[in-house]
Design a protein around this motif. Structure first.
Motif, mmCIF file in Angstrom:
data_model
loop_
_atom_site.group_PDB
_atom_site.id
_atom_site.type_symbol
_atom_site.label_atom_id
_atom_site.label_comp_id
_atom_site.label_asym_id
_atom_site.label_seq_id
_atom_site.Cartn_x
_atom_site.Cartn_y
_atom_site.Cartn_z
ATOM 1 N N ASP A 65 9.679 2.601 -3.123
ATOM 2 C CA ASP A 65 8.651 3.283 -2.560
ATOM 3 C C ASP A 65 7.229 2.597 -2.952
ATOM 4 O O ASP A 65 6.393 2.988 -3.817
ATOM 5 C CB ASP A 65 8.630 4.689 -3.407
ATOM 6 C CG ASP A 65 7.412 5.672 -3.040
ATOM 7 O OD1 ASP A 65 7.174 5.656 -1.916
ATOM 8 O OD2 ASP A 65 7.016 6.478 -4.079
ATOM 9 N N HIS A 66 7.447 1.470 -2.511
ATOM 10 C CA HIS A 66 6.052 0.513 -2.444
ATOM 11 C C HIS A 66 6.138 -0.461 -1.301
ATOM 12 O O HIS A 66 7.324 -0.840 -0.819
ATOM 13 C CB HIS A 66 6.445 -0.419 -3.771
ATOM 14 C CG HIS A 66 5.063 -1.036 -4.006
ATOM 15 N ND1 HIS A 66 3.953 -0.063 -4.477
ATOM 16 C CD2 HIS A 66 4.521 -2.366 -3.871
ATOM 17 C CE1 HIS A 66 3.069 -1.075 -4.832
ATOM 18 N NE2 HIS A 66 3.369 -2.386 -4.416
ATOM 19 N N HIS A 67 5.264 -0.308 -0.575
ATOM 20 C CA HIS A 67 5.147 -0.950 0.979
ATOM 21 C C HIS A 67 4.163 -1.905 1.004
ATOM 22 O O HIS A 67 2.970 -1.922 0.780
ATOM 23 C CB HIS A 67 5.070 0.143 1.875
ATOM 24 C CG HIS A 67 5.946 1.452 1.711
ATOM 25 N ND1 HIS A 67 5.697 2.391 0.754
ATOM 26 C CD2 HIS A 67 6.883 1.782 2.361
ATOM 27 C CE1 HIS A 67 6.819 3.206 1.007
ATOM 28 N NE2 HIS A 67 7.564 2.719 1.581
ATOM 29 N N VAL A 112 0.986 -7.548 -0.201
ATOM 30 C CA VAL A 112 0.843 -6.480 -0.688
ATOM 31 C C VAL A 112 0.019 -6.229 -1.822
ATOM 32 O O VAL A 112 -0.169 -7.380 -2.780
ATOM 33 C CB VAL A 112 2.502 -6.233 -1.226
ATOM 34 C CG1 VAL A 112 2.831 -7.072 -2.178
ATOM 35 C CG2 VAL A 112 2.709 -4.780 -1.654
ATOM 36 N N ASN A 113 -0.609 -5.103 -2.183
ATOM 37 C CA ASN A 113 -1.470 -4.640 -3.287
ATOM 38 C C ASN A 113 -0.863 -3.296 -3.628
ATOM 39 O O ASN A 113 -0.198 -2.692 -3.036
ATOM 40 C CB ASN A 113 -2.737 -5.109 -3.018
ATOM 41 C CG ASN A 113 -3.481 -4.327 -1.959
ATOM 42 O OD1 ASN A 113 -2.637 -3.554 -1.474
ATOM 43 N ND2 ASN A 113 -4.566 -4.594 -1.764
ATOM 44 N N THR A 114 -1.505 -2.649 -4.639
ATOM 45 C CA THR A 114 -1.269 -1.561 -4.871
ATOM 46 C C THR A 114 -2.345 -0.524 -4.757
ATOM 47 O O THR A 114 -3.310 -0.452 -5.509
ATOM 48 C CB THR A 114 -0.672 -1.379 -6.540
ATOM 49 O OG1 THR A 114 0.478 -2.279 -6.838
ATOM 50 C CG2 THR A 114 -0.107 -0.132 -6.855
ATOM 51 N N HIS A 115 -2.073 0.399 -3.667
ATOM 52 C CA HIS A 115 -3.033 1.086 -3.321
ATOM 53 C C HIS A 115 -3.479 2.122 -4.471
ATOM 54 O O HIS A 115 -4.766 2.396 -4.562
ATOM 55 C CB HIS A 115 -2.705 1.923 -2.093
ATOM 56 C CG HIS A 115 -2.004 1.176 -1.020
ATOM 57 N ND1 HIS A 115 -0.832 1.711 -0.195
ATOM 58 C CD2 HIS A 115 -2.490 -0.040 -0.805
ATOM 59 C CE1 HIS A 115 -0.740 0.934 0.781
ATOM 60 N NE2 HIS A 115 -1.265 -0.358 0.384
ATOM 61 N N SER A 116 -2.462 2.711 -5.142
ATOM 62 C CA SER A 116 -2.830 3.686 -6.105
ATOM 63 C C SER A 116 -3.691 3.020 -7.372
ATOM 64 O O SER A 116 -3.921 3.891 -8.316
ATOM 65 C CB SER A 116 -1.580 4.345 -6.650
ATOM 66 O OG SER A 116 -0.434 3.395 -7.313
HETATM 67 C C1 H2B Z 1 3.531 9.025 -2.595
HETATM 68 C C2 H2B Z 1 3.733 7.230 -2.785
HETATM 69 O O1 H2B Z 1 4.618 7.108 -3.960
HETATM 70 C C3 H2B Z 1 2.888 6.354 -2.631
HETATM 71 O O2 H2B Z 1 2.044 6.777 -1.421
HETATM 72 C C4 H2B Z 1 3.123 4.770 -2.498
HETATM 73 C C5 H2B Z 1 3.863 4.623 -1.363
HETATM 74 N N1 H2B Z 1 3.665 3.219 -1.326
HETATM 75 C C6 H2B Z 1 2.968 2.273 -1.681
HETATM 76 N N2 H2B Z 1 2.701 1.176 -1.380
HETATM 77 C C7 H2B Z 1 1.790 0.311 -2.020
HETATM 78 N N3 H2B Z 1 1.735 -0.977 -1.638
HETATM 79 N N4 H2B Z 1 0.858 0.985 -2.755
HETATM 80 C C8 H2B Z 1 0.827 2.164 -3.146
HETATM 81 O O3 H2B Z 1 0.085 2.480 -4.018
HETATM 82 C C9 H2B Z 1 2.045 2.994 -2.652
HETATM 83 N N5 H2B Z 1 2.125 4.128 -2.965
#
Ligand code: H2B
Length: 101
Positions: A55-57, A71-75
């Motif tokens: 669950d990381h893209h 890649v970085n972490t959106h959240s």
């Molecule tokens: C709901 C789901 O867990 C989030 O949207 C995930 C999905 N993939 C993601 N990928 C990345 N690169 N950063 C994130 O913060 C992220 N959040």
């Protein structure tokens, strides 16, 4: 549980164990070359499977015999975190099986 940004020093330590990966514009990045466009396409599908599992893209792009990731972490506000490092390690693990270098 929120995932914390890595410090610059922590990022450098992680990158020392990930040859070919670098920090570019605040994201972990790597380009791979493959033996054919079809091989590159198969690797993209394999990476997509891993990304769903984690669950990381990444931003994942397919070129002519190339696969590029960033890649970085959106959240975490776009910071680099252990989740990015984990994805990079998993991609490294599968790369050799695709003949990527
Ligand atoms: C709901 C789901 O867990 C989030 O949207 C995930 C999905 N993939 C993601 N990928 C990345 N690169 N950063 C994130 O913060 C992220 N959040």
């Amino acid at each position: 549980m929120p995932v914390e940004p890595l410090s610059q020093k922590e990022i450098e330590e992680r990158l020392a164990e990930l040859p070919g990966w670098s920090l570019d514009a605040g994201r972990l990045t790597r380009s791979y070359r493959l033996g054919s466009h079809f091989a590159a396409t198969a690797m993209v599908v394999h990476i997509a499977q891993v990304q769903e599992e984690l669950d990381h893209h990444s931003d994942l792009t397919l070129g002519y015999n190339t696969v590029n990731l960033a890649v970085n972490t959106h959240s975490a506000g776009g910071a680099v975190t252990e989740k990015d490092v984990e994805l990079a390690r998993r991609v490294e693990d599968l790369a050799a099986g695709h003949g990527a270098h």
